[in-house]
Scaffold this motif. Sequence first.
Motif, short mmCIF file in Angstrom:
data_model
loop_
_atom_site.label_atom_id
_atom_site.label_comp_id
_atom_site.label_asym_id
_atom_site.label_seq_id
_atom_site.Cartn_x
_atom_site.Cartn_y
_atom_site.Cartn_z
N GLU A 24 51.75 26.56 17.37
CA GLU A 24 53.10 27.11 17.28
C GLU A 24 53.52 27.45 18.70
O GLU A 24 52.67 27.70 19.57
CB GLU A 24 53.16 28.34 16.38
CG GLU A 24 52.30 29.48 16.83
CD GLU A 24 52.39 30.68 15.90
OE1 GLU A 24 52.55 31.80 16.43
OE2 GLU A 24 52.31 30.51 14.68
N THR A 26 57.22 28.68 21.36
CA THR A 26 58.65 28.91 21.58
C THR A 26 59.19 27.72 22.37
O THR A 26 58.42 26.91 22.90
CB THR A 26 58.89 30.20 22.38
OG1 THR A 26 58.31 30.03 23.68
CG2 THR A 26 58.29 31.42 21.69
N GLU A 61 61.37 29.60 13.15
CA GLU A 61 61.45 30.95 12.60
C GLU A 61 61.99 31.87 13.69
O GLU A 61 61.45 31.89 14.79
CB GLU A 61 60.06 31.40 12.16
CG GLU A 61 60.03 32.76 11.52
CD GLU A 61 58.61 33.13 11.11
OE1 GLU A 61 58.27 34.32 11.27
OE2 GLU A 61 57.86 32.25 10.65
N ARG A 62 63.05 32.58 13.36
CA ARG A 62 63.68 33.47 14.35
C ARG A 62 62.73 34.61 14.67
O ARG A 62 62.15 35.22 13.79
CB ARG A 62 65.00 34.00 13.82
CG ARG A 62 65.79 34.70 14.90
CD ARG A 62 67.24 34.89 14.44
NE ARG A 62 68.07 35.36 15.52
CZ ARG A 62 68.66 34.58 16.41
NH1 ARG A 62 68.51 33.28 16.33
NH2 ARG A 62 69.41 35.08 17.36
N GLU A 63 62.62 34.86 15.97
CA GLU A 63 61.75 35.93 16.47
C GLU A 63 62.54 36.69 17.53
O GLU A 63 62.54 36.31 18.70
CB GLU A 63 60.51 35.27 17.10
CG GLU A 63 59.24 36.04 16.94
CD GLU A 63 58.08 35.26 17.52
OE1 GLU A 63 58.12 34.93 18.72
OE2 GLU A 63 57.15 34.98 16.77
N GLY A 64 63.28 37.70 17.11
CA GLY A 64 64.15 38.40 18.05
C GLY A 64 65.27 37.48 18.50
O GLY A 64 66.03 36.96 17.69
N ARG A 66 64.81 34.61 20.10
CA ARG A 66 64.36 33.22 20.24
C ARG A 66 63.72 32.74 18.95
O ARG A 66 63.62 33.48 17.98
CB ARG A 66 63.39 33.11 21.41
CG ARG A 66 62.15 33.93 21.26
CD ARG A 66 61.29 33.82 22.48
NE ARG A 66 60.10 34.63 22.33
CZ ARG A 66 59.17 34.71 23.22
NH1 ARG A 66 59.28 34.03 24.34
NH2 ARG A 66 58.12 35.46 23.02
N TYR A 67 63.30 31.49 18.96
CA TYR A 67 62.68 30.88 17.79
C TYR A 67 61.25 30.50 18.11
O TYR A 67 60.91 30.15 19.24
CB TYR A 67 63.44 29.62 17.37
CG TYR A 67 64.78 29.92 16.74
CD1 TYR A 67 64.89 30.14 15.38
CD2 TYR A 67 65.92 30.00 17.52
CE1 TYR A 67 66.12 30.43 14.80
CE2 TYR A 67 67.15 30.28 16.97
CZ TYR A 67 67.25 30.49 15.60
OH TYR A 67 68.45 30.78 15.03
N ARG A 68 60.43 30.55 17.07
CA ARG A 68 59.06 30.07 17.15
C ARG A 68 58.98 28.82 16.29
O ARG A 68 59.40 28.83 15.14
CB ARG A 68 58.07 31.13 16.66
CG ARG A 68 56.63 30.67 16.73
CD ARG A 68 55.66 31.82 16.74
NE ARG A 68 55.83 32.72 17.85
CZ ARG A 68 55.33 32.53 19.07
NH1 ARG A 68 54.64 31.45 19.34
NH2 ARG A 68 55.52 33.42 20.02
N ARG A 70 56.96 25.50 14.58
CA ARG A 70 55.68 25.08 14.02
C ARG A 70 55.83 23.63 13.53
O ARG A 70 56.88 23.26 13.01
CB ARG A 70 55.29 25.97 12.85
CG ARG A 70 54.91 27.38 13.26
CD ARG A 70 54.48 28.23 12.06
NE ARG A 70 54.12 29.57 12.50
CZ ARG A 70 55.00 30.54 12.73
NH1 ARG A 70 56.28 30.34 12.56
NH2 ARG A 70 54.59 31.73 13.13
#
Length: 127
Positions: A24, A26, A61-64, A66-68, A70
């Motif tokens: 995974e 960013t 997947e949104r992370e704050g 930014r996106y992560r 996979r």
Amino acid sequence: MAMARISISEAESEVMQALWAAGEATAEDLIAAVAGPQGWAEGTVRTLINRLLTKGAISAEREGRRYRYRPLLQRADWMADASTGVVDRLFGGRIAPLVAHFSEQRKLTRADIDELRKLIEGFDDGR
């Protein structure tokens, strides 16, 4: 579980290779892994990520802020599709002409020949 066939370009495969290696990542991680070695701009890598998202090869997947990302497309499935496509296009779906081509273009090492022999024997044994 194998996915429906997803066709990815050579450039997209560079991003996928980095993502498969990381598990995974960013966008920044992927840019760091791919842009420099390929001589690509940051925008190029971001475009490739978006194409892979559109094709369903990766998830985000949104992370704050930014996106992560996979991988959804498994490397083994991609390799199977890509290798089958090459064999079909270049050798009429036959493996023997492929091996003959490689033996004519560059000498097979003794280790290569031994490995091929073991594979063939395994097919004969029903493995």
